[in-house]
Design a protein around this motif. Structure first.
Motif, PDB file in Angstrom:
ATOM      1  N   ASP A   1       8.034  51.440 -27.704  1.00 35.32           N
ATOM      2  CA  ASP A   1       9.348  51.211 -27.119  1.00 35.32           C
ATOM      3  C   ASP A   1      10.273  50.535 -28.141  1.00 35.32           C
ATOM      4  OD1 ASP A   1      11.577  50.567 -25.640  1.00 35.32           O
ATOM      5  OD2 ASP A   1      10.485  49.594 -24.007  1.00 35.32           O
ATOM      6  N   LYS A   2      11.371  51.201 -28.497  1.00 34.27           N
ATOM      7  CA  LYS A   2      12.298  50.662 -29.499  1.00 34.27           C
ATOM      8  C   LYS A   2      12.941  49.362 -29.051  1.00 34.27           C
ATOM      9  CE  LYS A   2      13.477  55.075 -31.685  1.00 34.27           C
ATOM     10  NZ  LYS A   2      14.571  56.014 -32.021  1.00 34.27           N
ATOM     11  N   ASN A   3      13.068  49.175 -27.741  1.00 36.77           N
ATOM     12  CA  ASN A   3      13.690  47.948 -27.234  1.00 36.77           C
ATOM     13  C   ASN A   3      12.830  46.712 -27.490  1.00 36.77           C
ATOM     14  OD1 ASN A   3      16.011  49.247 -26.167  1.00 36.77           O
ATOM     15  ND2 ASN A   3      14.803  49.922 -24.402  1.00 36.77           N
ATOM     16  N   ARG A   4      11.565  46.926 -27.837  1.00 37.09           N
ATOM     17  CA  ARG A   4      10.657  45.804 -28.116  1.00 37.09           C
ATOM     18  C   ARG A   4      10.624  45.433 -29.604  1.00 37.09           C
ATOM     19  NH1 ARG A   4       5.368  47.886 -24.721  1.00 37.09           N
ATOM     20  NH2 ARG A   4       6.024  47.205 -22.642  1.00 37.09           N
ATOM     21  N   ILE A   5      11.248  46.246 -30.447  1.00 38.74           N
ATOM     22  CA  ILE A   5      11.106  46.080 -31.898  1.00 38.74           C
ATOM     23  C   ILE A   5      12.264  45.265 -32.472  1.00 38.74           C
ATOM     24  CG2 ILE A   5      10.921  47.275 -34.104  1.00 38.74           C
ATOM     25  CD1 ILE A   5       9.798  49.684 -32.621  1.00 38.74           C
ATOM     26  N   ASN A   6      11.928  44.252 -33.249  1.00 38.50           N
ATOM     27  CA  ASN A   6      12.907  43.446 -33.967  1.00 38.50           C
ATOM     28  C   ASN A   6      12.478  43.338 -35.429  1.00 38.50           C
ATOM     29  OD1 ASN A   6      14.471  42.031 -31.533  1.00 38.50           O
ATOM     30  ND2 ASN A   6      12.283  42.019 -31.069  1.00 38.50           N
ATOM     31  N   ILE A   7      13.456  43.179 -36.313  1.00 41.10           N
ATOM     32  CA  ILE A   7      13.167  42.858 -37.709  1.00 41.10           C
ATOM     33  C   ILE A   7      13.338  41.350 -37.878  1.00 41.10           C
ATOM     34  CG2 ILE A   7      13.895  43.120 -40.116  1.00 41.10           C
ATOM     35  CD1 ILE A   7      12.488  45.555 -39.036  1.00 41.10           C
ATOM     36  N   ASP A   8      12.378  40.726 -38.569  1.00 46.99           N
ATOM     37  CA  ASP A   8      12.429  39.280 -38.807  1.00 46.99           C
ATOM     38  C   ASP A   8      11.950  39.013 -40.231  1.00 46.99           C
ATOM     39  OD1 ASP A   8      12.313  36.559 -38.874  1.00 46.99           O
ATOM     40  OD2 ASP A   8      11.022  36.320 -37.118  1.00 46.99           O
ATOM     41  N   LEU A   9      12.889  38.745 -41.128  1.00 45.79           N
ATOM     42  CA  LEU A   9      12.540  38.506 -42.533  1.00 45.79           C
ATOM     43  C   LEU A   9      12.071  37.082 -42.780  1.00 45.79           C
ATOM     44  CD1 LEU A   9      12.670  40.792 -44.596  1.00 45.79           C
ATOM     45  CD2 LEU A   9      14.222  41.205 -42.699  1.00 45.79           C
ATOM     46  N   GLY A  10      12.024  36.268 -41.726  1.00 38.59           N
ATOM     47  CA  GLY A  10      11.543  34.895 -41.874  1.00 38.59           C
ATOM     48  C   GLY A  10      10.061  34.735 -41.609  1.00 38.59           C
ATOM     49  N   ILE A  11       9.364  35.824 -41.284  1.00 37.15           N
ATOM     50  CA  ILE A  11       7.920  35.751 -41.026  1.00 37.15           C
ATOM     51  C   ILE A  11       7.179  35.692 -42.350  1.00 37.15           C
ATOM     52  CG2 ILE A  11       5.910  36.937 -40.067  1.00 37.15           C
ATOM     53  CD1 ILE A  11       7.712  38.261 -38.060  1.00 37.15           C
ATOM     54  N   SER A  12       6.248  34.733 -42.474  1.00 38.16           N
ATOM     55  CA  SER A  12       5.377  34.697 -43.657  1.00 38.16           C
ATOM     56  C   SER A  12       3.905  34.639 -43.252  1.00 38.16           C
ATOM     57  CB  SER A  12       5.705  33.492 -44.535  1.00 38.16           C
ATOM     58  OG  SER A  12       5.357  32.291 -43.878  1.00 38.16           O
ATOM     59  N   ARG A  13       3.618  34.271 -41.990  1.00 36.52           N
ATOM     60  CA  ARG A  13       2.270  34.218 -41.425  1.00 36.52           C
ATOM     61  C   ARG A  13       1.428  33.081 -41.991  1.00 36.52           C
ATOM     62  NH1 ARG A  13       0.823  35.455 -37.256  1.00 36.52           N
ATOM     63  NH2 ARG A  13      -1.262  36.117 -37.818  1.00 36.52           N
ATOM     64  N   GLY A  14       1.907  32.355 -43.013  1.00 35.89           N
ATOM     65  CA  GLY A  14       1.207  31.164 -43.485  1.00 35.89           C
ATOM     66  C   GLY A  14      -0.047  31.408 -44.307  1.00 35.89           C
ATOM     67  N   LEU A  15      -0.434  32.666 -44.525  1.00 33.33           N
ATOM     68  CA  LEU A  15      -1.613  32.976 -45.347  1.00 33.33           C
ATOM     69  C   LEU A  15      -1.160  33.706 -46.602  1.00 33.33           C
ATOM     70  CD1 LEU A  15      -4.055  34.151 -42.530  1.00 33.33           C
ATOM     71  CD2 LEU A  15      -4.228  32.042 -43.843  1.00 33.33           C
ATOM     72  N   GLN A  16      -1.703  33.298 -47.751  1.00 36.36           N
ATOM     73  CA  GLN A  16      -1.171  33.756 -49.032  1.00 36.36           C
ATOM     74  C   GLN A  16      -1.592  35.173 -49.413  1.00 36.36           C
ATOM     75  OE1 GLN A  16       1.166  31.719 -50.328  1.00 36.36           O
ATOM     76  NE2 GLN A  16       0.664  30.736 -48.412  1.00 36.36           N
ATOM     77  N   TYR A  17      -2.533  35.775 -48.664  1.00 43.43           N
ATOM     78  CA  TYR A  17      -3.000  37.077 -49.128  1.00 43.43           C
ATOM     79  C   TYR A  17      -2.135  38.250 -48.662  1.00 43.43           C
ATOM     80  CZ  TYR A  17      -5.612  36.823 -44.643  1.00 43.43           C
ATOM     81  OH  TYR A  17      -5.981  36.675 -43.335  1.00 43.43           O
ATOM     82  N   TYR A  18      -1.122  38.013 -47.821  1.00 44.31           N
ATOM     83  CA  TYR A  18      -0.264  39.115 -47.398  1.00 44.31           C
ATOM     84  C   TYR A  18       0.616  39.586 -48.554  1.00 44.31           C
ATOM     85  CZ  TYR A  18      -1.622  38.236 -42.575  1.00 44.31           C
ATOM     86  OH  TYR A  18      -2.340  38.090 -41.417  1.00 44.31           O
TER      87      TYR A  18
ATOM     88  N   GLY B   1      -2.063  44.600 -19.162  1.00 43.39           N
ATOM     89  CA  GLY B   1      -0.965  44.395 -18.224  1.00 43.39           C
ATOM     90  C   GLY B   1       0.102  43.459 -18.739  1.00 43.39           C
ATOM     91  N   LEU B   2       0.039  43.107 -20.029  1.00 39.86           N
ATOM     92  CA  LEU B   2       1.047  42.230 -20.631  1.00 39.86           C
ATOM     93  C   LEU B   2       2.112  43.099 -21.297  1.00 39.86           C
ATOM     94  CD1 LEU B   2      -1.263  39.503 -22.218  1.00 39.86           C
ATOM     95  CD2 LEU B   2       0.064  39.335 -20.118  1.00 39.86           C
ATOM     96  N   THR B   3       3.096  43.492 -20.522  1.00 38.57           N
ATOM     97  CA  THR B   3       4.083  44.453 -21.013  1.00 38.57           C
ATOM     98  C   THR B   3       5.430  43.816 -21.332  1.00 38.57           C
ATOM     99  OG1 THR B   3       4.692  44.966 -18.726  1.00 38.57           O
ATOM    100  CG2 THR B   3       3.014  46.358 -19.749  1.00 38.57           C
ATOM    101  N   GLU B   4       5.565  42.523 -21.087  1.00 37.97           N
ATOM    102  CA  GLU B   4       6.845  41.854 -21.352  1.00 37.97           C
ATOM    103  C   GLU B   4       6.769  41.095 -22.673  1.00 37.97           C
ATOM    104  OE1 GLU B   4       6.982  39.580 -17.746  1.00 37.97           O
ATOM    105  OE2 GLU B   4       8.375  40.987 -16.830  1.00 37.97           O
ATOM    106  N   TYR B   5       6.752  41.857 -23.751  1.00 41.47           N
ATOM    107  CA  TYR B   5       6.622  41.229 -25.063  1.00 41.47           C
ATOM    108  C   TYR B   5       7.651  41.796 -26.031  1.00 41.47           C
ATOM    109  CZ  TYR B   5       3.946  45.515 -25.993  1.00 41.47           C
ATOM    110  OH  TYR B   5       3.544  46.826 -26.111  1.00 41.47           O
ATOM    111  N   GLN B   6       7.856  41.063 -27.117  1.00 45.21           N
ATOM    112  CA  GLN B   6       8.737  41.496 -28.191  1.00 45.21           C
ATOM    113  C   GLN B   6       7.972  41.466 -29.510  1.00 45.21           C
ATOM    114  OE1 GLN B   6      12.274  42.457 -28.307  1.00 45.21           O
ATOM    115  NE2 GLN B   6      11.704  42.898 -26.181  1.00 45.21           N
ATOM    116  N   MET B   7       8.222  42.467 -30.341  1.00 44.03           N
ATOM    117  CA  MET B   7       7.557  42.590 -31.624  1.00 44.03           C
ATOM    118  C   MET B   7       8.536  42.229 -32.748  1.00 44.03           C
ATOM    119  SD  MET B   7       6.311  46.162 -33.265  1.00 44.03           S
ATOM    120  CE  MET B   7       6.123  46.708 -31.567  1.00 44.03           C
ATOM    121  N   PHE B   8       8.061  41.464 -33.728  1.00 47.64           N
ATOM    122  CA  PHE B   8       8.892  41.044 -34.857  1.00 47.64           C
ATOM    123  C   PHE B   8       8.207  41.473 -36.150  1.00 47.64           C
ATOM    124  CE2 PHE B   8       9.613  38.285 -31.282  1.00 47.64           C
ATOM    125  CZ  PHE B   8      11.004  38.204 -31.216  1.00 47.64           C
ATOM    126  N   ILE B   9       8.864  42.358 -36.894  1.00 48.28           N
ATOM    127  CA  ILE B   9       8.277  42.924 -38.107  1.00 48.28           C
ATOM    128  C   ILE B   9       9.056  42.428 -39.329  1.00 48.28           C
ATOM    129  CG2 ILE B   9       7.579  45.043 -39.285  1.00 48.28           C
ATOM    130  CD1 ILE B   9       7.823  46.491 -36.611  1.00 48.28           C
TER     131      ILE B   9
END
Length: 510
Positions: free
Chosen positions: A336-353, A153-161
């Motif tokens: 939903d395309k309205n939830r999708i964002n591009i974010d080139l500043g994400i690194s996730r902090g773990l070196q194996y990505y 039921g958590l539908t108010e979210y945004q995705m950052f890729i």
């Protein structure tokens, strides 16, 4: 005898019954979502060899581990699941056809400063998709993360890729020391939130030469001759620099006398010179990372801005091409395309990505992160795999899901009825009859508690109310009626003589 109370360890907390039940509901919902995609459950040990996490992340991660020596073995509590699941894959699943789909849930431990709603022990639940490369596999993982939230039921979210390949490509050109490179990859979020100066200060702590060389740039008269020589050698190709050193030594009639071969001495000298002053490379990296961290928003606009940035720095657009393919693949999953964002500043902090990375945040609660993950194609080989095996995955933080659900009133943590009926007798002589009725009702599927300490009726009613038990059955073995019992609704006060099957229907319908 007076004793000293043993306190709870700082940074961990107790999960009380109501909260435990809410967590169980969340896990059941997410497990159902994972299994609908064909993922199978796995559990891995709480304790692993520390080497498992050092192989890809390096010694810098040790400060965040519960790391210890026991009987000459270096061990730690698992700080996350991915490395452990990959280790389990290498031990158990290499002979089966790929891809392998696995999901997990359980506690992890990180020795970090406890903060509000952040603890040293927390619970992750997530998936690993091993043996599938390409945009379709990444899109499946991202889609699963979204569908799990939708089920809750958590539908108010945004995705950052994002894509760590962009920053990795740039850092490859700089030939930075491994430790410095690892440090920079963990600082993207700090750079965005606190600015370049904060990262520079942190960099000076682990690499004092950065501070010294920054000062030296402000005092051009200092060590000019030495700087010119090292700058010259740093700018030469490796073989050219080696020849230059030998020619210089020969022209000065200097012989290298040592237990080592002259070539080895010169090679070691070149390594030191090449890495002696990396201030210029570090400043270039920080400038690029600062620009990259600003690229966040609507996909088409951000992709165009990123193309311009990569062109300016002469970096190929391999990562952007992959992001475009992932966006196309997400259409097939009806994300939903309205939830999708591009974010080139994400690194996730773990070196194996190694490729795509993503995070999902609740857009109405200060962008609180609900989950995150990404692609890690090199990890399996790093941990002993015989061949390169692509992999991708993500995990939720269960405590975050629970808190957000509670704040949005999707779940009432304090309102679960663990017990549906309290069965009591008029006197202690009625206890055998009480147990008999309670057992019959349990076999019919109800959650039943009996009085085992001999309270009177008034105290039993008070006990039931305090423990959120909605119904009471009072029994008298002397006056027992053919399979009927007196059921009392403690909220309304209504009393009814009912057959046991009728009791079940009444309780369920309430």
């Amino acid at each position: 005898m007076q004793t000293t109370k043993v306190e709870r360890v700082r940074g961990v907390r107790d999960i009380l019954p109501n909260t435990y039940h809410i967590d169980k509901q969340i896990k059941n919902a997410l497990s159902g979502s994972f299994e609908s995609y064909g993922y199978r459950p796995i559990d891995v040990p709480l304790i692993e060899y520390t080497e498992l996490y050092l192989k890809k992340s390096g010694e810098d991660i040790v400060s965040r581990l519960y790391d210890f020596i026991y009987r000459n073995r270096r061990l730690c509590l698992r700080p996350e699941f991915t490395a452990s699941v990959v280790r389990a894959y290498l031990d158990n699943f290499q002979e089966i056809p790929l891809p392998v789909r696995l999901y997990y849930t359980g506690p992890v431990f990180r020795y970090e400063k406890p903060q509000k709603e952040r603890y040293r022990q927390f619970t992750q639940m997530g998936i690993e998709l091993i043996g599938a490369k390409g945009a379709i596999a990444d899109a499946e993982v991202i889609s699963m993360a979204c569908q799990g939230l939708d089920r809750l039921g958590l539908t108010e979210y945004q995705m950052f890729i994002g894509h760590v390949g962009v920053i990795n490509k740039f850092l490859d050109h700089l030939e930075l020391d491994t430790r410095l490179r690892s440090f920079l990859l963990t600082q993207m979020e700090t750079l965005r939130k606190e600015g370049k100066q904060t990262v520079e200060n942190l960099l000076s702590e682990i690499y004092p030469a950065f501070q010294k060389n920054t000062s030296a740039q402000q005092q051009p008269g200092k060590n000019i001759t030495t700087k010119k020589i090292t700058d010259l050698l740093q700018n030469l190709e490796e073989e050219e620099a080696r020849v230059a050193i030998f020619e210089f030594l020969e022209s000065m009639n200097i012989e290298l006398s040592s237990t080592r071969e002259p070539e080895e001495i010169v090679d070691r000298l070149l390594v030191k010179i090449k890495h002696q002053n990396q201030t210029k490379q570090l400043n270039k990296a920080l400038d690029f990372m600062t620009e990259l961290s600003k690229l966040k928003g609507e996909p088409n606009a951000i992709l165009k801005e990123t193309e311009k940035l990569l062109l300016a720095y002469n970096i190929d657009d391999y990562g952007l091409t992959q992001l475009q393919d992932i966006l196309k693949s997400l259409d097939a999953f009806n994300v939903d395309k309205n939830r999708i964002n591009i974010d080139l500043g994400i690194s996730r902090g773990l070196q194996y990505y190694t490729g795509m990375v993503f995070e999902i945040s609740d857009s109405n609660l200060g962008e609180r992160k609900l989950c995150g993950g990404g692609r890690y194609d090199d990890l399996i080989v790093s941990l002993g795999g015989q061949q390169e095996t692509p992999a991708t995955g993500f995990s939720y933080v269960m405590e975050e899901l629970r808190e957000v659900l509670a704040e949005k009133s999707h779940l009432n943590i304090n309102n679960y009825q663990f017990v549906e009926i309290l069965v009591v007798g008029i006197s202690s002589h009625d206890y055998v009859y009480t147990v008999e009725i309670a057992e019959k009702l349990r076999r019919l599927g109800l959650r039943i508690e009996t009085d085992i300490i001999g309270r009177n009726i008034e105290n039993n009613i008070e006990y039931a109310i305090q423990h959120n038990i909605p119904f009471l059955i009072i029994l008298n073995s002397v006056e027992q009626q053919d399979s009927k019992v007196l059921l009392q609704n403690l909220e309304s006060g209504e009393k009814q003589n009912l057959e046991l099957n009728e009791v079940v229907k009444k309780v369920r319908n309430s």
